[in-house]
Design a protein around this motif. Structure first.
Motif, mmCIF file in Angstrom:
data_model
loop_
_atom_site.group_PDB
_atom_site.id
_atom_site.type_symbol
_atom_site.label_atom_id
_atom_site.label_comp_id
_atom_site.label_asym_id
_atom_site.label_seq_id
_atom_site.Cartn_x
_atom_site.Cartn_y
_atom_site.Cartn_z
ATOM 1 N N LEU A 113 0.947 -1.075 0.076
ATOM 2 C CA LEU A 113 0.001 0.035 0.104
ATOM 3 C C LEU A 113 1.024 1.134 0.005
ATOM 4 O O LEU A 113 1.853 1.490 0.699
ATOM 5 N N GLY A 114 0.488 1.976 -1.091
ATOM 6 C CA GLY A 114 1.295 3.512 -0.935
ATOM 7 C C GLY A 114 0.536 4.461 -0.309
ATOM 8 O O GLY A 114 -0.609 4.527 -0.493
ATOM 9 N N ILE A 115 1.085 5.359 0.802
ATOM 10 C CA ILE A 115 0.033 6.462 1.317
ATOM 11 C C ILE A 115 0.815 7.853 0.938
ATOM 12 O O ILE A 115 2.076 7.818 1.162
ATOM 13 N N ILE A 116 0.321 8.637 0.010
ATOM 14 C CA ILE A 116 0.786 9.805 -0.418
ATOM 15 C C ILE A 116 0.058 10.936 0.102
ATOM 16 O O ILE A 116 -1.150 10.850 0.257
ATOM 17 N N GLY A 117 0.964 11.982 0.663
ATOM 18 C CA GLY A 117 0.259 13.145 1.169
ATOM 19 C C GLY A 117 1.261 14.393 1.505
ATOM 20 O O GLY A 117 2.485 13.950 1.694
ATOM 21 N N THR A 118 0.798 15.482 1.827
ATOM 22 C CA THR A 118 1.595 16.544 2.086
ATOM 23 C C THR A 118 2.032 16.628 3.621
ATOM 24 O O THR A 118 1.091 15.608 4.345
ATOM 25 N N THR A 119 2.899 17.322 3.926
ATOM 26 C CA THR A 119 3.033 17.370 5.517
ATOM 27 C C THR A 119 1.914 17.687 6.177
ATOM 28 O O THR A 119 1.191 18.462 5.719
ATOM 29 N N GLY A 120 1.634 17.085 7.375
ATOM 30 C CA GLY A 120 0.581 17.069 8.276
ATOM 31 C C GLY A 120 -0.626 16.581 7.721
ATOM 32 O O GLY A 120 -1.781 16.784 8.068
ATOM 33 N N SER A 121 -0.545 15.663 6.653
ATOM 34 C CA SER A 121 -2.029 15.115 6.053
ATOM 35 C C SER A 121 -2.414 13.718 6.881
ATOM 36 O O SER A 121 -3.586 13.396 6.661
ATOM 37 N N GLY A 122 -1.620 13.272 7.933
ATOM 38 C CA GLY A 122 -2.017 12.192 8.608
ATOM 39 C C GLY A 122 -1.143 10.876 8.171
ATOM 40 O O GLY A 122 -1.668 9.731 8.888
ATOM 41 N N LEU A 158 7.575 1.602 5.918
ATOM 42 C CA LEU A 158 8.250 2.616 5.438
ATOM 43 C C LEU A 158 7.954 3.973 5.583
ATOM 44 O O LEU A 158 6.920 4.349 4.870
ATOM 45 N N ASP A 159 8.040 4.748 6.555
ATOM 46 C CA ASP A 159 7.391 6.071 6.757
ATOM 47 C C ASP A 159 8.353 7.153 6.261
ATOM 48 O O ASP A 159 9.327 7.815 6.995
ATOM 49 N N ASP A 160 8.284 7.567 4.998
ATOM 50 C CA ASP A 160 8.940 8.539 4.343
ATOM 51 C C ASP A 160 10.495 8.300 4.559
ATOM 52 O O ASP A 160 11.102 9.362 4.910
ATOM 53 N N CYS A 161 10.869 7.158 4.577
ATOM 54 C CA CYS A 161 12.330 6.907 4.995
ATOM 55 C C CYS A 161 13.379 6.968 3.710
ATOM 56 O O CYS A 161 14.367 6.967 3.964
ATOM 57 N N LEU A 162 12.855 7.376 2.755
ATOM 58 C CA LEU A 162 13.909 7.743 1.482
ATOM 59 C C LEU A 162 13.907 9.129 1.066
ATOM 60 O O LEU A 162 14.260 9.636 -0.010
ATOM 61 N N SER A 163 13.462 9.849 2.117
ATOM 62 C CA SER A 163 13.677 11.321 1.887
ATOM 63 C C SER A 163 14.803 11.979 1.644
ATOM 64 O O SER A 163 15.178 13.104 0.975
ATOM 65 N N THR A 176 3.216 -8.042 3.621
ATOM 66 C CA THR A 176 2.403 -6.857 3.700
ATOM 67 C C THR A 176 3.381 -5.494 3.798
ATOM 68 O O THR A 176 4.058 -5.684 4.835
ATOM 69 N N SER A 177 3.471 -4.736 2.844
ATOM 70 C CA SER A 177 4.146 -3.470 3.037
ATOM 71 C C SER A 177 3.267 -2.275 2.939
ATOM 72 O O SER A 177 2.321 -2.024 1.895
ATOM 73 N N ILE A 178 3.678 -1.235 3.736
ATOM 74 C CA ILE A 178 3.178 0.139 3.629
ATOM 75 C C ILE A 178 4.139 1.291 3.227
ATOM 76 O O ILE A 178 5.150 1.276 4.156
#
Length: 596
Positions: free
Chosen positions: A381-390, A512-517, A539-541
């Protein structure tokens, strides 16, 4: 004293040491009283012998008598020395029992607090600073130990010595006892007030020192920024002002400390003068012998420190009670994230989220609003969003760092609340947005989630995270020590080591919480391609603000202000020409996308 009652369980645990300490204190004090009596006997013996010696000297037997007299005086001296040595030995035993007991309680209390800290939820750490947590487990515990050790030791000594000495003094001469002890209550009260002044000023110094240390730590941590903005002079000026405040407070404390011993010596001197004056009059009138005056002066000196310590002990108890109140405040914090069934089961990784909403309890910010999605075992699952989107909030809820305000999370069709927390988290690999590495070797950091370090697993995880070559290029390889928070490594290397740490434990669910920034697009592509085969069986997120990180996912959701505004796979979302498509186009134009 009420906050300190919580320590009674420890006092009961070490009751054997306390009992021995009491016995040794009684014996030690007996060996304090006996020398004073021997001094009286020795002085009276010398005075009486001198009156006999003159006639014997005139009769020609002076030398023989002198030899006998000196023998007896020598015997008195040896006995006094033996009593002093015995007292010293039992004082040593007192410290070996009561002070050691206090150190053991300190050890137990620190472990209890630390263990309790470990069990508290993440919300506890959001509302309490690290400095405050550390202060309670270090400074506050040290103050409590002073109550359990020195305060109890000197308190027992006072309770045992005072009745023994006073009772004996009254039995010898009640009137002289009354006069000789007159200054002692004044001494105790004076020391109490001086101690309060010392404690008050010491607290101010501690606060000033804490501010000074914080200023220095912040300045050194941000030295590059200070140099870049040429603010060295301002920084030095700020340090000088903080140092000046500390200096002024330290001098004020030194002035009060200067009163301490002169005050004690003055009042002891007054007591000695009264004893000699009243005792001298009684000797002149023939009521007592010379030896009693010397004996009483010794008793007054014996009682000086216990009476002095009364004010000191009272102050220690007050400070310990205040510290224990602070400790109890955190020990009374409850962990509301508990398992309902304590279920320990191996999970497949099916995740179902229904109408999930979450409001942060400390700030009241609504991070998620009616979010629903489902991931099948082995899917991404990919979760995309701007900063503060949850985005990160979803990761925290899936690991049950928090419980949702409303809605449900199910793993393998079971409510997440049913799982044993440790069992659940062991099966989840988490790479946080803010990478944290410990001051340890790189190998130990990667093996952090393993029960036993496995060299093969560590090296394979490093290869999968595309950091293996960087590590082996270091002179010590996997044994390279990392500085504080992994400062030895670059930002990208830290993130890849963090990824290696997560996949080394072979989790069923990988987050993986925005770990490639912090890595460039080329390295990101290499890592994602390596992760593809790892993510096949689990399962990956993938949480990211970069579309390039999430486009490989089977399903993508786009968050905005805590709500799902778009969802689908990469192709369908691009066809919609919505927010996802717009974001992709922008990132492609800015050079952030991964080459096909």
């Amino acid at each position: 004293m009420e906050p300190l009652w919580r320590l009674n369980k420890y006092l009961y645990k070490y009751k054997g040491l306390i009992l021995l300490g009491i016995i040794f204190t009684v014996i030690s004090n007996i060996f304090v009283i006996i020398p004073a009596q021997l001094v009286r006997l020795a002085i009276d013996y010398v005075v009486e012998s001198f009156s006999i010696f003159r006639p014997l000297q005139l009769g020609g037997a002076g030398e023989i008598a002198r030899g006998y007299f000196l023998q007896f005086v020598f015997v008195f001296g040896v006995l006094i020395l033996i009593m002093a040595l015995l007292r010293g030995f039992f004082l040593f035993l007192i410290r070996q029992t009561i002070i050691i007991m206090s150190r053991r309680v300190e050890y137990d209390l620190k472990n209890e607090i630390y263990q309790h800290y470990q069990n508290l939820p993440l919300s506890f750490y959001r509302k309490n600073s690290t400095g405050d947590l550390m202060a309670r487990v270090t400074e506050d515990v040290s103050r409590v130990r002073m109550y359990l050790g020195p305060a109890i030791m000197y308190g027992l000594n006072l309770l045992i010595l005072f009745p023994l000495v006073i009772t004996y003094m009254i039995s010898v001469n009640p009137e002289l006892t009354l006069y000789s002890l007159l200054p002692l209550p004044v001494l105790s009260l004076s020391i109490y007030f001086v101690n309060n002044l010392i404690n008050e000023r010491s607290e101010k110094i501690q606060r000033s020192l804490s501010s000074l240390s914080t200023y220095v730590q912040e300045a050194f941590s941000g030295i590059r920024v200070i140099k870049a903005f040429v603010r060295e002079d301002d920084s030095a000026r700020g340090f000088k002002e903080a140092s000046e405040d500390y200096k002024v407070k330290s001098i004020r404390l030194t002035r009060v400390n200067a009163l301490f011993f002169p005050l004690i010596m003055a009042l002891v001197g007054v007591s000695t003068i009264i004893t000699v004056y009243v005792g001298g009059q009684q000797v002149i009138s023939g009521q007592i012998g010379y030896g009693i005056i010397a004996e009483f002066i010794l008793y007054v000196n014996m009682l000086t420190w216990p009476v002095t310590s009364l004010g000191w002990v009272t102050s220690i108890v007050q400070r310990a009670a205040a510290s224990q109140t602070r400790i109890n405040e955190f020990l009374d914090e409850k962990n509301d994230i508990l398992s309902t069934e304590n279920l320990e089961a191996e999970i497949d990784g099916v995740i179902q989220v229904e109408n999930l909403s979450f409001v942060y309890p400390d700030s009241g910010i609504k991070a998620l609003d009616q979010v629903s999605f489902e991931i099948h075992s082995g899917q991404t699952l990919g979760i995309i969003g701007t900063t503060g989107s949850g985005k990160s909030t979803i990761a925290n809820l899936l690991m049950r760092m928090y419980d949702p305000s409303s809605g449900t999370i199910k793993i393998d069709n079971r409510l997440i609340e049913k799982y044993n927390l440790s069992s659940l988290r062991k099966q989840i690999g988490y790479v946080p947005q803010d990478v944290f590495l410990f001051s340890d070797t790189i190998g130990n950091n990667i093996a952090f989630g393993l029960d036993e370090a496995d060299r093969e697993k560590i090296e394979q995880a490093a290869k999968d995270a595309d950091v293996y070559q960087n590590i082996v290029d270091f002179p010590k390889g996997f044994e390279t020590m990392l500085g504080e928070r992994g400062i030895t490594l670059s930002g990208g290397q830290k993130q890849r080591v963090s990824i290696a740490r997560a996949i080394a434990k072979e989790p069923k669910i990988l987050i993986l919480d925005d770990c490639l920034s912090a890595v460039d697009t080329k390295t990101e592509n290499v890592i994602l391609n390596a992760l593809k085969k790892i993510m096949k069986n689990r399962t990956s997120i993938i949480i990211s603000h970069r579309v390039s990180s999430a486009k490989l996912a089977d399903h993508i959701i786009v968050l905005d202000d805590g709500k799902i505004i778009e969802q689908g796979n990469h192709s369908s979302l691009m066809a919609e020409k919505g927010v996802y498509s717009e974001l992709y186009e922008k990132q492609t134009q800015s050079g952030e996308s991964v080459e096909e």
